[in-house]
Design an enzyme around this catalytic site. Sequence first.
Site, PDB file in Angstrom:
ATOM      1  N   LYS A 239      -7.568   8.168  -5.942  1.00 45.31           N
ATOM      2  CA  LYS A 239      -7.269   8.635  -4.585  1.00 45.31           C
ATOM      3  C   LYS A 239      -8.043   9.918  -4.298  1.00 45.31           C
ATOM      4  CE  LYS A 239      -3.025   9.510  -1.837  1.00 45.31           C
ATOM      5  NZ  LYS A 239      -1.551   9.572  -1.941  1.00 45.31           N
TER       6      LYS A 239
ATOM      7  N   SER B 246       1.015   6.663   1.406  1.00 49.74           N
ATOM      8  CA  SER B 246      -0.305   7.150   1.742  1.00 49.74           C
ATOM      9  C   SER B 246      -1.413   6.683   0.803  1.00 49.74           C
ATOM     10  CB  SER B 246      -0.296   8.678   1.744  1.00 49.74           C
ATOM     11  OG  SER B 246      -0.095   9.177   0.434  1.00 49.74           O
TER      12      SER B 246
ATOM     13  N   SER C 244       4.598   7.269  -1.677  1.00 54.82           N
ATOM     14  CA  SER C 244       3.182   7.001  -1.382  1.00 54.82           C
ATOM     15  C   SER C 244       2.434   6.163  -2.412  1.00 54.82           C
ATOM     16  CB  SER C 244       2.431   8.319  -1.183  1.00 54.82           C
ATOM     17  OG  SER C 244       2.652   8.809   0.113  1.00 54.82           O
TER      18      SER C 244
END
Lengths: 502, 98
Positions: free
Chosen positions: A84, A159, A183
């Site tokens: 990420k 997310s 997330s």
Amino acid sequence: MANAAELLDTLSLVDCAAAIAAGDVSAEAITGAVLDRIDRFDGQFGALLHVDREGALATAASTDQARKAGAALGPLAGVPVTVKDLISVPGMPLTAASKILRGYEPPFTATVARRLRDAGAVIIGKNNLDEFAMGSSNENSAFGNVANPWAPDRVPGGSSGGSAAAVAAGYGFGSLGTDTGGSIRLPASLCGVVGIKPTYGRVSRYGVVAFASSLDQVGPLALTVDDAALLLSVIGGHDALDSTSATEPLGDLRSGPGSLEGRRIGVPREFLDDAEGLDPGVASCIRGSIDALKSAGATIVDVSLPHTPLAIATYYLVATAEASSNLSRYDGVRFGHRATLAQGEGITDLYERSRGEGFGPEVKRRIMLGTFALSSGYYDAYYERACRVRRLIHDDYVSALKSCDVLVGPTSPVPAWRLGECTDDPLAMYLMDIFTTGASLAGVPAMSVPVGTTQNLPVGLQLIGRHFDEETMIDVARGLEKALNLGVQRPNLDALADESKP
Amino acid sequence: MSDTIDRATVQRVARLARLRLSDAEQDSLVDDLQRIVAYVEKLQSVDTSAIQPLVHMTIDAMPARKDVAGQPLGTDKALANAPEAADDAFVVPRVVGS
């Protein structure tokens, strides 16, 4: 040697590491196949913000040479993975999907990235995400939405939406995400992959962009429970560079019997029987999984987490208050976007304009809510009250887990929703986190495991464990995976590519 | 709806948060924050007077490391991302006497 592109659709991460170690496939070939797939599909999915083609191929080539020379290989030697874009990797930009960090090159290496590389992993690139990890659908990225590989007109969840979509689409065999209120788990559920939020303190956050420091954790997303467990065993454990990282031993995450015999599994009634807004198709998948756990020898226990209806309100006050403080560092002085000032403007204009221009709407909304909750006259009624209710939520989880090995329920109340469906209503989007925020507030480990589909969309079951007992939680997940015997479900990307042709 | 939030509140909080907002942004934030604050009012229904706030999650004492000097980042690396730098320092607009 086997065809690397085919292996990408058949191997798990654990299999891939074994195949590379045995010389059945070269790291360079498998990395090349991943890069080809990204070239072919990522225009459609938008799961990556940066691809380090040369670096990945060079690492893969040196892994192959080391193997031929008989050198000892790490547990992830030659295995392509993504991370990420909230995690600092040397030689790659870091944006947090925000305009305010465009062009930023981190001067440090996140401990999790160092551990991945020390284990031999090939880091292919950086995953798209909601800006500063604030979102549940990955529609808050300054650099474009991510599409769900199962249905490109739908969200991947957020997310860590880019991480989950990358794993589902076969951009490597795993990804690292971060989880503050769901997330990792929510996108794992919506994209049909496994995602683990470890216990608070289990994984180092050194070199990871901070959102809410009493909640943030880094964790793995992968295709199978064993794959995610292997990644967690590599990144987990104490780090002297993060004073909040814990010294508790990790336990044996990589192998376990997956036996459900004698396990006590709690089903919080607020997550199923008394849950509001739970999609019937999701509920049916979860009930089917609970039956499978029972048939495999587990004892199912009815438990209660009575403060669940307060979890989202508590979470959105605590997390935004902490975010408003953490994000004060983006001020246009030391790094990141700086506004061009007019004649006569001063330092306060520099701060206000740089931040006003650099942050997107959801980030501004959360900074505003958090600043409000901490402001004089409102602190006691909002922030401090939320911290008190957090204690009640924490105690609910600890108490339920006294009589059970793990708790289970849905990860998301609904399967993947359509892009744009919730973007005009921030509160409706926050409500998607109803089942995930509680474990975050309590600091306990939790994970999502794919357990079937509804309307051809993946459904994830959430398992919640005791503090620092990922070992038991992962072993129950392993047992569930065996009991359901679904195999790894992958989206049919070729069919999507055909559909999108004019 | 919460009557706690009006345009003046949004402007005051934006100043505290050092955020320059357009008129349109202020309008939508009044709406959004009214709805969100009305939602979080549900926490007022709980009697929390006897409950200790849970602020920090770290369960045990934080482990101390040995007091040994490490490698600092170095001026070049620290300034590499600066929007403006000169003489080994970050450059900002005039702060005093402006």
